[in-house]
Scaffold this motif. Structure first.
Motif, PDB file in Angstrom:
ATOM      1  N   UNK A 180       0.825  -1.206   0.000  1.00 22.68           N
ATOM      2  CA  UNK A 180       0.000   0.000   0.000  1.00 22.68           C
ATOM      3  C   UNK A 180       0.864   1.262   0.000  1.00 22.68           C
ATOM      4  N   UNK A 181       1.926   1.265   0.807  1.00 21.22           N
ATOM      5  CA  UNK A 181       2.751   2.464   0.948  1.00 21.22           C
ATOM      6  C   UNK A 181       3.514   2.807  -0.333  1.00 21.22           C
ATOM      7  N   UNK A 182       3.808   1.799  -1.158  1.00 19.24           N
ATOM      8  CA  UNK A 182       4.500   2.067  -2.421  1.00 19.24           C
ATOM      9  C   UNK A 182       3.678   2.998  -3.295  1.00 19.24           C
ATOM     10  N   UNK A 183       2.358   2.840  -3.255  1.00 19.90           N
ATOM     11  CA  UNK A 183       1.472   3.682  -4.061  1.00 19.90           C
ATOM     12  C   UNK A 183       1.022   4.917  -3.290  1.00 19.90           C
ATOM     13  N   UNK A 184       0.796   4.752  -1.987  1.00 23.13           N
ATOM     14  CA  UNK A 184       0.200   5.805  -1.182  1.00 23.13           C
ATOM     15  C   UNK A 184       1.158   6.952  -0.887  1.00 23.13           C
ATOM     16  N   UNK A 185       2.390   6.633  -0.529  1.00 25.95           N
ATOM     17  CA  UNK A 185       3.317   7.671  -0.072  1.00 25.95           C
ATOM     18  C   UNK A 185       3.789   8.599  -1.180  1.00 25.95           C
ATOM     19  N   UNK A 186       4.062   8.023  -2.344  1.00 30.32           N
ATOM     20  CA  UNK A 186       4.626   8.825  -3.425  1.00 30.32           C
ATOM     21  C   UNK A 186       3.588   9.714  -4.116  1.00 30.32           C
ATOM     22  N   UNK A 187       2.548   9.089  -4.637  1.00 30.44           N
ATOM     23  CA  UNK A 187       1.571   9.838  -5.437  1.00 30.44           C
ATOM     24  C   UNK A 187       0.132   9.644  -4.976  1.00 30.44           C
ATOM     25  N   UNK A 188      -0.029   9.040  -3.814  1.00 26.84           N
ATOM     26  CA  UNK A 188      -1.365   8.786  -3.277  1.00 26.84           C
ATOM     27  C   UNK A 188      -2.247   8.086  -4.322  1.00 26.84           C
ATOM     28  N   UNK A 189      -1.678   7.094  -4.976  1.00 28.63           N
ATOM     29  CA  UNK A 189      -2.355   6.262  -5.961  1.00 28.63           C
ATOM     30  C   UNK A 189      -2.712   7.002  -7.252  1.00 28.63           C
ATOM     31  N   UNK A 190      -2.218   8.232  -7.458  1.00 33.43           N
ATOM     32  CA  UNK A 190      -2.539   8.958  -8.686  1.00 33.43           C
ATOM     33  C   UNK A 190      -1.997   8.240  -9.924  1.00 33.43           C
ATOM     34  N   UNK A 191      -0.829   7.568  -9.749  1.00 36.34           N
ATOM     35  CA  UNK A 191      -0.231   6.857 -10.882  1.00 36.34           C
ATOM     36  C   UNK A 191      -1.061   5.645 -11.286  1.00 36.34           C
ATOM     37  N   UNK A 192      -1.921   5.198 -10.382  1.00 34.90           N
ATOM     38  CA  UNK A 192      -2.777   4.038 -10.671  1.00 34.90           C
ATOM     39  C   UNK A 192      -4.160   4.480 -11.115  1.00 34.90           C
ATOM     40  N   UNK A 193      -4.784   5.348 -10.321  1.00 30.46           N
ATOM     41  CA  UNK A 193      -6.152   5.763 -10.603  1.00 30.46           C
ATOM     42  C   UNK A 193      -6.274   6.580 -11.884  1.00 30.46           C
ATOM     43  N   UNK A 194      -5.184   7.205 -12.296  1.00 27.53           N
ATOM     44  CA  UNK A 194      -5.245   8.064 -13.480  1.00 27.53           C
ATOM     45  C   UNK A 194      -5.008   7.347 -14.790  1.00 27.53           C
ATOM     46  N   UNK A 195      -4.757   6.063 -14.752  1.00 28.41           N
ATOM     47  CA  UNK A 195      -4.469   5.295 -15.961  1.00 28.41           C
ATOM     48  C   UNK A 195      -5.705   4.554 -16.467  1.00 28.41           C
ATOM     49  N   UNK A 196      -5.790   4.355 -17.786  1.00 24.85           N
ATOM     50  CA  UNK A 196      -6.923   3.611 -18.361  1.00 24.85           C
ATOM     51  C   UNK A 196      -6.724   2.104 -18.231  1.00 24.85           C
ATOM     52  N   UNK A 197      -6.682   1.657 -17.006  1.00 26.40           N
ATOM     53  CA  UNK A 197      -6.457   0.243 -16.726  1.00 26.40           C
ATOM     54  C   UNK A 197      -7.520  -0.259 -15.763  1.00 26.40           C
ATOM     55  N   UNK A 198      -7.594  -1.566 -15.624  1.00 27.04           N
ATOM     56  CA  UNK A 198      -8.581  -2.169 -14.726  1.00 27.04           C
ATOM     57  C   UNK A 198      -8.075  -2.120 -13.284  1.00 27.04           C
ATOM     58  N   UNK A 199      -8.776  -1.366 -12.453  1.00 23.92           N
ATOM     59  CA  UNK A 199      -8.387  -1.280 -11.046  1.00 23.92           C
ATOM     60  C   UNK A 199      -8.593  -2.617 -10.343  1.00 23.92           C
ATOM     61  N   UNK A 200      -9.578  -3.378 -10.795  1.00 23.83           N
ATOM     62  CA  UNK A 200      -9.796  -4.703 -10.208  1.00 23.83           C
ATOM     63  C   UNK A 200      -8.590  -5.598 -10.468  1.00 23.83           C
ATOM     64  N   UNK A 201      -8.072  -5.553 -11.687  1.00 21.28           N
ATOM     65  CA  UNK A 201      -6.909  -6.369 -12.023  1.00 21.28           C
ATOM     66  C   UNK A 201      -5.658  -5.899 -11.283  1.00 21.28           C
ATOM     67  N   UNK A 202      -5.564  -4.590 -11.081  1.00 15.58           N
ATOM     68  CA  UNK A 202      -4.439  -4.050 -10.305  1.00 15.58           C
ATOM     69  C   UNK A 202      -4.456  -4.628  -8.896  1.00 15.58           C
ATOM     70  N   UNK A 203      -5.620  -4.588  -8.275  1.00 13.71           N
ATOM     71  CA  UNK A 203      -5.762  -5.092  -6.908  1.00 13.71           C
ATOM     72  C   UNK A 203      -5.492  -6.596  -6.839  1.00 13.71           C
ATOM     73  N   UNK A 204      -6.088  -7.329  -7.760  1.00 13.21           N
ATOM     74  CA  UNK A 204      -5.904  -8.784  -7.770  1.00 13.21           C
ATOM     75  C   UNK A 204      -4.441  -9.144  -8.000  1.00 13.21           C
ATOM     76  N   UNK A 205      -3.768  -8.409  -8.876  1.00 16.24           N
ATOM     77  CA  UNK A 205      -2.352  -8.684  -9.143  1.00 16.24           C
ATOM     78  C   UNK A 205      -1.500  -8.418  -7.912  1.00 16.24           C
ATOM     79  N   UNK A 206      -1.841  -7.401  -7.140  1.00 17.76           N
ATOM     80  CA  UNK A 206      -1.123  -7.127  -5.894  1.00 17.76           C
ATOM     81  C   UNK A 206      -1.315  -8.280  -4.906  1.00 17.76           C
ATOM     82  N   UNK A 207      -2.547  -8.763  -4.825  1.00 15.02           N
ATOM     83  CA  UNK A 207      -2.840  -9.897  -3.941  1.00 15.02           C
ATOM     84  C   UNK A 207      -2.047 -11.127  -4.372  1.00 15.02           C
ATOM     85  N   UNK A 208      -2.043 -11.405  -5.673  1.00 13.70           N
ATOM     86  CA  UNK A 208      -1.363 -12.594  -6.177  1.00 13.70           C
ATOM     87  C   UNK A 208       0.154 -12.516  -6.006  1.00 13.70           C
TER      88      UNK A 208
END
Length: 242
Positions: free
Chosen positions: A65-93
């Motif tokens: 969580x901190x890798x995304x939260x501390x630097x850009x507060x998830x802006x690098x993830x939420x701002x992309x045209x990608x599947x947030x569900x797949x992002x989350x699942x990939x982190x879990x896996x």
């Protein structure tokens, strides 16, 4: 493709302490077991699934969580045209893969320790135990990742470690063990390792040695893991940048 998401998440962890934990967590377990002396193998397994592994999973979730939260507060993830569900699942896996590797490292170390200490866990059982511990602990990953985003490090570690250490010891030896997910690993380790959650060897004929709990534990763990992944992925997909 899902594989690309997993590769991307794994790449984010390159040269981070998160990957070092794969070896560091088992090493801490070996140290604790070494201090205990004669029952090294049994004590290593008990310390691992009741205390070290829950803490390790919680730390992985927090660091993820901190890798995304501390630097850009998830802006690098939420701002992309990608599947947030797949992002989350990939982190879990990815966390699940790291955790499984740690369980394998632990098992290999315990097997090798049999040449120095008394062999209390046969080779085959040590391997089976490592696999079962990983499988029945997977559900903690999506839970801890959710807690990490909501509560931060202290809350996540306290809930997961205390939940495992206290509830596994109390519920695993009761007939209602199946109600408490934290007790599942401890309960199925009884017939696999032949010992109780408190580290004492189980007596011949002890009902806790009934192997049927292994199948029940695996099925319930798979179900709750799938449910937690689905629910948490849906929740994450609705998140917005603060």
């Amino acid at each position: 493709m899902m594989l690309e998401y997993i590769q991307a998440e794994n790449l984010k962890c390159k040269k981070t302490f998160l990957k070092k934990l794969i070896l560091f967590a088992p090493m801490v377990t070996f140290l604790i077991a070494y201090i205990s002396g004669t029952w090294f193998q049994i004590n290593a397994f008990n310390s691992w699934y009741m205390m070290i592994l829950p803490g390790y999973i919680a730390l992985m979730a927090v660091m993820t969580n901190e890798k995304e939260q501390k630097k850009l507060r998830y802006r690098a993830v939420f701002g992309l045209p990608i599947s947030l569900k797949k992002i989350w699942i990939s982190k879990v896996l990815v966390n699940g893969i790291y955790m499984t590797l740690s369980c394998i490292v632990l098992s290999v170390g315990i097997i090798l320790a049999g040449y120095k200490f008394s062999v209390t866990v046969p080779f085959s059982r040590a391997l089976i135990a490592a696999v079962l511990i990983a499988v029945t602990s997977l559900w903690q990953i999506p839970l801890c990742m959710f807690l990490a985003k909501k509560l931060g490090m202290l809350g996540t570690v306290l809930i997961n470690v205390c939940g495992s250490f206290i509830l596994s010891a109390l519920a695993a030896i009761t007939s209602l063990w199946w109600i408490c997910p934290y007790s599942w690993t401890a309960r199925i380790m009884c017939p696999v390792l032949g010992d109780l959650p408190n580290g004492n060897l189980a007596k011949i004929g002890d009902p806790l040695l009934n192997p049927i709990v292994i199948t029940i534990g695996i099925i319930m763990s798979a179900i709750i893991f799938a449910l937690l992944v689905i629910v948490s992925a849906n929740w994450f997909s609705k998140q917005e940048v603060n």
